[in-house]
Design a protein around this motif. Structure first.
Motif, PDB file in Angstrom:
ATOM      1  N   PRO A   1      26.018  24.359  37.694  1.00 50.06           N
ATOM      2  CA  PRO A   1      24.900  24.862  38.495  1.00 50.06           C
ATOM      3  C   PRO A   1      25.292  26.138  39.236  1.00 50.06           C
ATOM      4  CG  PRO A   1      25.117  22.493  38.783  1.00 50.06           C
ATOM      5  CD  PRO A   1      26.321  22.947  38.005  1.00 50.06           C
TER       6      PRO A   1
ATOM      7  N   ASP B   1      20.261  24.723  46.838  1.00 46.33           N
ATOM      8  CA  ASP B   1      20.775  23.372  46.602  1.00 46.33           C
ATOM      9  C   ASP B   1      21.848  23.332  45.512  1.00 46.33           C
ATOM     10  OD1 ASP B   1      19.197  23.952  44.430  1.00 46.33           O
ATOM     11  OD2 ASP B   1      18.082  22.053  44.452  1.00 46.33           O
TER      12      ASP B   1
ATOM     13  N   LYS C   1      23.348  19.904  43.907  1.00 45.88           N
ATOM     14  CA  LYS C   1      23.195  19.613  42.475  1.00 45.88           C
ATOM     15  C   LYS C   1      24.542  19.403  41.803  1.00 45.88           C
ATOM     16  CE  LYS C   1      18.755  21.810  41.405  1.00 45.88           C
ATOM     17  NZ  LYS C   1      18.069  22.876  40.630  1.00 45.88           N
TER      18      LYS C   1
ATOM     19  N   GLU D   1      25.720  15.922  42.727  1.00 44.00           N
ATOM     20  CA  GLU D   1      24.885  14.932  42.041  1.00 44.00           C
ATOM     21  C   GLU D   1      25.267  14.829  40.565  1.00 44.00           C
ATOM     22  OE1 GLU D   1      20.149  14.051  41.055  1.00 44.00           O
ATOM     23  OE2 GLU D   1      20.738  15.858  42.148  1.00 44.00           O
TER      24      GLU D   1
END
Length: 503
Positions: free
Chosen positions: A305, A414, A418, A421
């Motif tokens: 990400p 975010d 991410k 996660e």
């Protein structure tokens, strides 16, 4: 009469006092008056300050792709920050990636007493083998004294570092769930209105490569292709060498499998069509080539990400697009960690420094990006823009916890959420947690590495005919001891599987 009485009383009082002194007694204590504003209480004597120990100097070795020219300025700022906190300073010692492994081997063999070293399962990090050879310090007990460090990352990260049930390194927590896919310059996609949703496999990139070759004579369609087979994950093989769907976990030599031959044949076809950079097999400066802006497509094995923004500078200040062709898989934290040298004279201070780096954003950002206003500028509360050719550039993943650092301009707010996660939810590989000990076959490993360097890059870039050179590669592997190597791999894997109740 009054004079006589007064004289007698005085004589008696004197006699009593003298008698008390002659008998070893002490005069009666007189009552101390209560302190008042006019007669304040006496100040207690100040306690003597304990002498402060002189600060220790730690030494920290780590890899870089490009040596920073303004390192000392950053090092000085780092020391200003950590000295009052842990009564220590640090000497930052970057080593270029190509020389890192040999440099570490030399220093460890000489018994040098440096303190910290970057380590990994790649790039000269040689984590597992160095642990088994006693190069690094077991830090389980020391971690109890740095609870903030232990709590800074999930338990699975610590578990992943374990060898023989002990922790030997601090993870540089970052993306630990990786996918594979293509990096493509956005301007090329926009110019030809190419729909990236059509790219599901490696083969699906071919129409785009053809467009570039036919219409962009000054642009290299694709470069950096020699790792497109990697460990064969896209072709159904686990890193350890068995087929993913094989319940017996039987290790095979992937170079002898039909999937590898099919991959080589395609690479050869692309090379002959002019899609692959002609010097891919011998290319040692891929980052420099990409920075020219003349490479349209590349291959990536992370796809993290926010990575597109990080890659902006690396692709000649051109926007890029990620196109995944595999699902994220938890590959673990072994790709970047920091260990304490067993010969370190200051292991507690070394771990205290790592606690600061992994829990205090100011220090992590200083190490990662340098000095504000000189090496980067803030463009938001937690967002920065790096200064081009500032003299200091470090890789954010090389030291510390990336998830407490600044975001680069353009990264989603975010991004770190991410990343975490993804780490926690990505699928686990079939034998996650297994680690191979190369020591019993270290001679074979050295020989096979030499054979790989001789043949694999040439074959996997398509620059030689697989009909001619694949048989030579396989024969050279046999002569180098590939059968003994795989037998040892199978033996260790079977033992581990039995311990886990999987075989």
């Amino acid at each position: 009469m009054r004079k006589w009485i007064a004289t007698m009383l005085a004589s008696v009082l004197v006699a009593l006092l003298m008698s008390a002194c002659n008998n070893g007694g002490e005069p009666a204590a007189t009552e101390t008056p209560e302190p008042t504003a006019e007669t304040p209480a006496a100040e207690p004597e100040p306690a003597a300050e304990e002498p402060k120990e002189p600060p220790v100097e730690l030494t920290w070795y780590y890899i870089v792709y490009e040596m920073p020219t303004d390192l000392q300025a950053v090092n000085d700022k780092v020391n200003e920050y950590i000295l009052p906190k842990i009564n220590a300073t640090v000497k930052l010692m970057p080593i270029v990636e190509s020389a890192y492994g040999q440099k570490m081997n030399t220093m460890l063999a000489a018994g040098e007493t440096f303190d910290l070293a970057w380590t990994a399962r790649w790039g000269g990090g040689d984590y597992n083998n160095r642990v088994l050879k006693g190069a690094f310090l077991d830090i389980d007990e020391l971690l109890e004294k740095t609870p903030k460090l232990k709590a800074a990352m999930p338990e699975l990260a610590w578990t992943d570092t374990m060898v023989a049930g002990k922790i030997w390194a601090v993870p540089n927590y970052q993306i630990a769930a990786k996918a594979e896919g293509f990096i493509i310059q956005k301007r090329i996609l926009d110019k030809y209105n190419f729909d990236v949703s059509t790219i599901k496999t490696q083969d699906d990139i071919e129409p785009l490569l053809k467009l570039i070759k036919e219409n962009e004579p000054s642009v290299i369609p694709i470069a950096g292709t020699t790792n497109m087979f990697d460990y064969g994950r896209l072709w159904g093989f686990a890193r350890e060498g068995f087929r993913v769907n094989d319940p017996t976990y039987t290790i095979v030599n992937t170079t002898e499998q039909p999937e590898y031959r099919a991959f080589l044949d395609r690479q050869r076809r692309w090379y002959e069509a002019g899609y692959i950079y002609p010097d891919d097999a011998t290319l040692t400066t891929l980052p420099d080539l990409r920075r020219t802006g003349n490479v349209a497509v590349g291959w990536d094995t992370t796809m993290k990400p926010g990575g597109e923004v990080e890659n902006f500078d690396d692709w000649g200040n051109n926007e890029v697009v990620y196109v995944r062709v595999s699902e994220p898989e938890f590959t673990g934290v072994l790709d970047t960690m920091t260990a304490i040298n067993r010969k370190s004279k200051h292991p507690e201070k070394a771990l205290q420094l790592l606690e600061l780096v992994n829990t205090e954003p100011e220090l992590m950002n200083l190490l990662s990006y340098g000095i504000e206003g000189k090496h980067y500028n803030k463009v938001g509360d937690n967002v920065i823009k790096k200064v081009d050719k500032s003299g200091y550039s470090a890789e954010i993943w090389v030291m510390g916890n990336s998830l407490i650092s600044y975001l680069l301009e353009g990264q989603a707010p975010d991004t770190w959420e991410k990343t975490h996660e993804l780490n926690m939810t990505a699928k686990r590989p079939p034998v996650h947690g297994y680690k191979f000990n190369q020591d019993p076959v270290k001679t074979e490993v050295a020989n096979l590495t030499a054979v790989h360097d001789e043949f694999a890059k040439a074959l996997q870039s398509g620059s030689v005919d697989s009909n001619e050179y694949l048989p030579k590669y396989i024969e050279a592997q046999k002569n180098a001891g590939v059968d003994a190597f795989n037998a040892e791999r199978q033996k260790q894997l079977d033992e581990w599987l039995k311990q886990q109740g999987l075989k």
